[in-house]
Scaffold this active site. Structure first.
Site, PDB file in Angstrom:
ATOM      1  N   TYR A  96     -16.334   1.903   8.500  1.00 49.43           N
ATOM      2  CA  TYR A  96     -14.927   1.727   7.999  1.00 49.43           C
ATOM      3  C   TYR A  96     -14.704   2.527   9.231  1.00 49.43           C
ATOM      4  O   TYR A  96     -13.878   1.962   9.703  1.00 49.43           O
ATOM      5  CB  TYR A  96     -14.151   2.418   7.023  1.00 49.43           C
ATOM      6  CG  TYR A  96     -13.095   2.798   6.679  1.00 49.43           C
ATOM      7  CD1 TYR A  96     -11.517   1.560   6.611  1.00 49.43           C
ATOM      8  CD2 TYR A  96     -12.803   4.032   6.992  1.00 49.43           C
ATOM      9  CE1 TYR A  96     -10.434   2.488   6.713  1.00 49.43           C
ATOM     10  CE2 TYR A  96     -11.372   4.936   7.079  1.00 49.43           C
ATOM     11  CZ  TYR A  96     -10.569   3.326   6.622  1.00 49.43           C
ATOM     12  OH  TYR A  96      -8.577   4.281   7.326  1.00 49.43           O
ATOM     13  N   ALA A 134      -4.577  -2.774   5.733  1.00 49.76           N
ATOM     14  CA  ALA A 134      -6.116  -1.940   6.568  1.00 49.76           C
ATOM     15  C   ALA A 134      -7.202  -2.433   5.053  1.00 49.76           C
ATOM     16  O   ALA A 134      -6.470  -2.087   3.585  1.00 49.76           O
ATOM     17  CB  ALA A 134      -6.181  -1.292   7.312  1.00 49.76           C
ATOM     18  N   THR A 193      -7.892   6.575  11.986  1.00 50.87           N
ATOM     19  CA  THR A 193      -7.853   7.357  11.031  1.00 50.87           C
ATOM     20  C   THR A 193      -8.624   8.863  11.827  1.00 50.87           C
ATOM     21  O   THR A 193      -9.675   8.477  12.729  1.00 50.87           O
ATOM     22  CB  THR A 193      -8.717   6.636   9.701  1.00 50.87           C
ATOM     23  OG1 THR A 193     -10.054   7.585   9.229  1.00 50.87           O
ATOM     24  CG2 THR A 193      -9.947   6.106  10.185  1.00 50.87           C
ATOM     25  N   LYS A 196     -11.933   0.821  12.343  1.00 51.48           N
ATOM     26  CA  LYS A 196     -10.977   1.105  12.688  1.00 51.48           C
ATOM     27  C   LYS A 196     -10.592   1.560  14.034  1.00 51.48           C
ATOM     28  O   LYS A 196      -9.952   1.397  14.815  1.00 51.48           O
ATOM     29  CB  LYS A 196     -10.434   2.333  11.896  1.00 51.48           C
ATOM     30  CG  LYS A 196     -10.048   2.464  10.654  1.00 51.48           C
ATOM     31  CD  LYS A 196      -9.538   1.468  10.080  1.00 51.48           C
ATOM     32  CE  LYS A 196      -7.775   2.098  10.256  1.00 51.48           C
ATOM     33  NZ  LYS A 196      -7.004   1.541   9.888  1.00 51.48           N
ATOM     34  N   GLY A 236       0.961  -1.265   0.186  1.00 48.58           N
ATOM     35  CA  GLY A 236       0.195   0.048   0.106  1.00 48.58           C
ATOM     36  C   GLY A 236       0.917   1.448   0.629  1.00 48.58           C
ATOM     37  O   GLY A 236       1.855   1.270  -0.174  1.00 48.58           O
ATOM     38  N   ASP A 248      -2.021 -12.358   4.115  1.00 48.38           N
ATOM     39  CA  ASP A 248      -3.385 -12.321   4.549  1.00 48.38           C
ATOM     40  C   ASP A 248      -4.126 -12.075   5.763  1.00 48.38           C
ATOM     41  O   ASP A 248      -3.588 -12.610   6.697  1.00 48.38           O
ATOM     42  CB  ASP A 248      -4.435 -12.877   3.889  1.00 48.38           C
ATOM     43  CG  ASP A 248      -6.107 -12.769   4.252  1.00 48.38           C
ATOM     44  OD1 ASP A 248      -5.472 -11.841   4.507  1.00 48.38           O
ATOM     45  OD2 ASP A 248      -6.647 -12.397   3.744  1.00 48.38           O
ATOM     46  N   TRP A 281      -6.587  11.608   4.801  1.00 52.36           N
ATOM     47  CA  TRP A 281      -5.979  12.196   3.946  1.00 52.36           C
ATOM     48  C   TRP A 281      -4.874  11.750   3.875  1.00 52.36           C
ATOM     49  O   TRP A 281      -4.119  13.045   2.504  1.00 52.36           O
ATOM     50  CB  TRP A 281      -6.545  13.954   3.808  1.00 52.36           C
ATOM     51  CG  TRP A 281      -7.866  14.042   4.104  1.00 52.36           C
ATOM     52  CD1 TRP A 281      -8.835  13.020   4.683  1.00 52.36           C
ATOM     53  CD2 TRP A 281      -8.624  14.973   3.343  1.00 52.36           C
ATOM     54  NE1 TRP A 281     -10.028  14.018   4.729  1.00 52.36           N
ATOM     55  CE2 TRP A 281     -10.149  14.920   4.273  1.00 52.36           C
ATOM     56  CE3 TRP A 281      -8.078  16.363   3.377  1.00 52.36           C
ATOM     57  CZ2 TRP A 281     -11.231  16.085   3.609  1.00 52.36           C
ATOM     58  CZ3 TRP A 281      -8.826  17.534   2.232  1.00 52.36           C
ATOM     59  CH2 TRP A 281     -10.013  16.520   3.370  1.00 52.36           C
ATOM     60  N   THR A 305      -9.263  -0.642   3.048  1.00 51.86           N
ATOM     61  CA  THR A 305      -8.896   0.868   2.831  1.00 51.86           C
ATOM     62  C   THR A 305     -10.560   1.739   2.153  1.00 51.86           C
ATOM     63  O   THR A 305     -10.337   2.825   2.337  1.00 51.86           O
ATOM     64  CB  THR A 305      -8.385   1.251   2.718  1.00 51.86           C
ATOM     65  OG1 THR A 305      -7.861   0.632   1.046  1.00 51.86           O
ATOM     66  CG2 THR A 305      -7.006   1.609   3.316  1.00 51.86           C
TER      67      THR A 305
HETATM   68  N1  LIG Z   1      -5.440   6.403   3.005  1.00 48.55           N
HETATM   69  C1  LIG Z   1      -6.252   7.211   3.674  1.00 48.55           C
HETATM   70  O1  LIG Z   1      -6.736   8.537   3.349  1.00 48.55           O
HETATM   71  C2  LIG Z   1      -5.525   7.008   5.021  1.00 48.55           C
HETATM   72  C3  LIG Z   1      -6.473   7.597   6.099  1.00 48.55           C
HETATM   73  C4  LIG Z   1      -6.333   7.969   7.864  1.00 48.55           C
HETATM   74  C5  LIG Z   1      -5.837   6.307   7.980  1.00 48.55           C
HETATM   75  N2  LIG Z   1      -5.567   5.728   7.118  1.00 48.55           N
HETATM   76  C6  LIG Z   1      -5.102   4.228   7.694  1.00 48.55           C
HETATM   77  O2  LIG Z   1      -3.481   4.105   7.301  1.00 48.55           O
HETATM   78  C7  LIG Z   1      -3.057   2.676   6.591  1.00 48.55           C
HETATM   79  C8  LIG Z   1      -2.638   2.891   5.684  1.00 48.55           C
HETATM   80  O3  LIG Z   1      -3.311   2.794   4.802  1.00 48.55           O
HETATM   81  P1  LIG Z   1      -3.175   3.605   2.790  1.00 48.55           P
HETATM   82  O4  LIG Z   1      -3.603   4.762   3.071  1.00 48.55           O
HETATM   83  O5  LIG Z   1      -1.553   2.826   2.862  1.00 48.55           O
HETATM   84  O6  LIG Z   1      -3.926   2.355   2.112  1.00 48.55           O
HETATM   85  P2  LIG Z   1      -3.419   1.314   1.046  1.00 48.55           P
HETATM   86  O7  LIG Z   1      -2.633   1.986  -0.003  1.00 48.55           O
HETATM   87  O8  LIG Z   1      -4.688   0.956   0.920  1.00 48.55           O
HETATM   88  O9  LIG Z   1      -2.809  -0.060   1.224  1.00 48.55           O
HETATM   89  C9  LIG Z   1      -3.968  -0.749   2.043  1.00 48.55           C
HETATM   90  C10 LIG Z   1      -2.560  -2.066   2.122  1.00 48.55           C
HETATM   91  O10 LIG Z   1      -3.141  -3.196   2.974  1.00 48.55           O
HETATM   92  C11 LIG Z   1      -3.523  -4.038   1.793  1.00 48.55           C
HETATM   93  N3  LIG Z   1      -4.183  -4.819   2.212  1.00 48.55           N
HETATM   94  C12 LIG Z   1      -5.995  -4.755   2.292  1.00 48.55           C
HETATM   95  N4  LIG Z   1      -6.259  -6.161   3.464  1.00 48.55           N
HETATM   96  C13 LIG Z   1      -5.552  -7.277   3.096  1.00 48.55           C
HETATM   97  C14 LIG Z   1      -5.774  -8.323   4.117  1.00 48.55           C
HETATM   98  N5  LIG Z   1      -6.180  -8.766   3.995  1.00 48.55           N
HETATM   99  N6  LIG Z   1      -4.274  -8.769   4.512  1.00 48.55           N
HETATM  100  C15 LIG Z   1      -3.004  -8.152   4.230  1.00 48.55           C
HETATM  101  N7  LIG Z   1      -2.786  -6.714   3.241  1.00 48.55           N
HETATM  102  C16 LIG Z   1      -4.313  -6.222   3.160  1.00 48.55           C
HETATM  103  C17 LIG Z   1      -3.708  -3.364   0.836  1.00 48.55           C
HETATM  104  O11 LIG Z   1      -3.140  -4.680   0.008  1.00 48.55           O
HETATM  105  P3  LIG Z   1      -4.444  -5.318  -1.875  1.00 48.55           P
HETATM  106  O12 LIG Z   1      -3.963  -3.918  -2.034  1.00 48.55           O
HETATM  107  O13 LIG Z   1      -3.592  -6.697  -2.054  1.00 48.55           O
HETATM  108  O14 LIG Z   1      -5.768  -4.778  -0.938  1.00 48.55           O
HETATM  109  C18 LIG Z   1      -2.623  -2.161   0.541  1.00 48.55           C
HETATM  110  O15 LIG Z   1      -1.549  -2.901   0.409  1.00 48.55           O
HETATM  111  C19 LIG Z   1      -4.339   1.963   6.915  1.00 48.55           C
HETATM  112  O16 LIG Z   1      -4.442   2.093   8.229  1.00 48.55           O
HETATM  113  C20 LIG Z   1      -5.526   3.584   7.113  1.00 48.55           C
HETATM  114  O17 LIG Z   1      -6.589   2.850   7.023  1.00 48.55           O
HETATM  115  C21 LIG Z   1      -5.825   5.744   5.254  1.00 48.55           C
END
Ligand SMILES: NC(=O)c1ccc[n+]([C@@H]2O[C@H](COP(=O)([O-])OP(=O)(O)OC[C@H]3O[C@@H](n4cnc5c(N)ncnc54)[C@H](OP(=O)(O)O)[C@@H]3O)[C@@H](O)[C@H]2O)c1
Length: 267
Positions: free
Chosen positions: A119, A58, A95, A123, A14, A38, A141, A60
């Site tokens: 979601y 996560a 988040t 979280k 991710g 996983d 974000w 997401t």
């Molecule tokens: N994005 C935002 O705006 C945001 C904001 C606040 C907090 N967060 C938090 O920050 C963290 C990182 O988010 P991010 O933005 O980097 O998200 P992301 O780019 O969607 O990355 C999440 C990663 O988790 C993987 N994943 C999903 N289901 C899984 C599973 N069952 N087992 C193992 N891996 C799995 C996904 O793999 P696949 O690609 O194969 O699905 C992806 O590589 C998360 O905890 C998220 O809740 C994100």
């Protein structure tokens, strides 16, 4: 914290996991993608013993979670429980969507969460499942140079169109994953518990889009619309700026600096 045994990163495919894996490249780092583990399933037997786990995996897909609450909980809550089973101290990423967005000044760590989406609820449950030996990092974000995110989507649309419609009634702090990852070592020297770590400054999605077009030199207008007009399945907080009330909290640069760094990285 000594990192002689190293760091295990979940969700390494991710956008945050990529930045974390890069940030800790000078110590033994074990970046695990979904294919490696996983997290909805118990940890595989062969995982190395490490000094800290950076849990960035996560579910997401905020809108998708509305129709798949059990699957989202299996990843977000079950996944965090499985990380705890590893027994190492951990950083669990959470988040701004744990808040309802009714405030009009920044949310601090002592504010009561009240998530409005599936979601956000998963979280918040994940925070509760993270255990005592954990830093819970609430951020907001996120954008970076990999995966699907708002910056990359706007760059694509801005190159294709003269105008894009973007929501102008949600305010937050767009946070560059490189800046967040760069603060992790400092965090690991601080007490465990909940920390708000987001970029300085705030804007709406429409304001963010306008800045992206300006900094990328794209000639595309932003048409401001409301959340209701967009009509997405999951409710989102209207205001979710995060600030830390903890005096020793790591400070992140302004989101505009994060945008510039991201655009440079994207070339
Ligand atoms: N994005 C935002 O705006 C945001 C904001 C606040 C907090 N967060 C938090 O920050 C963290 C990182 O988010 P991010 O933005 O980097 O998200 P992301 O780019 O969607 O990355 C999440 C990663 O988790 C993987 N994943 C999903 N289901 C899984 C599973 N069952 N087992 C193992 N891996 C799995 C996904 O793999 P696949 O690609 O194969 O699905 C992806 O590589 C998360 O905890 C998220 O809740 C994100």
């Amino acid at each position: 914290m000594e990192l002689t045994r190293g760091v295990l990163v979940t969700g390494a495919g991710g956008q945050l996991g990529t930045a974390l894996s890069e940030e800790f490249a000078d110590v033994p780092v074990f970046p695990l993608t979904r294919g490696d583990w996983d997290v909805a399933l118990p940890p595989p037997a062969h995982l190395p013993e490490v000094d800290v786990v950076l849990h960035a995996a996560a579910w997401t897909d905020v809108d998708g979670a509305e129709g798949h609450p059990q699957e989202a909980a299996a990843v977000n809550v079950g996944g965090t429980q499985h990380v705890v089973e590893l027994g190492a101290p951990r950083v669990v990423f959470s988040t701004d969507y744990v808040f309802d967005g009714l405030k009009r000044e920044p949310y601090v760590e002592s504010d009561a969460p009240n998530p409005r989406s599936v979601y956000g609820r998963t979280k918040l449950q994940a925070e509760a499942a993270a255990g005592d030996d954990a830093w819970i990092v609430r951020t907001s974000w996120l954008f970076g140079w990999t995966s699907t995110n708002f910056v990359r989507t706007m760059l694509r649309l801005g190159a294709e169109r003269d105008e894009v419609a973007v929501v102008d009634d949600q305010r937050g702090s767009p946070t560059y994953v490189g800046h967040l990852a760069g603060n992790m070592r400092e965090l690991l020297e601080l007490p465990q518990g909940v920390w708000h770590l987001a970029a300085d400054g705030e804007c709406t999605w429409a304001g963010f889009a306008a800045a992206i077009f300006e900094d990328a030199g794209l000639d595309c207008r932003v048409r401001p619309i409301t959340t209701a007009e967009l009509g997405r399945p999951a409710p989102r907080p209207a205001y979710s700026v995060l600030r830390s009330q903890r005096p020793d909290a790591p400070r992140l640069p302004h989101w505009r600096e994060g945008l510039r760094a991201c655009l440079e990285r994207l070339g």
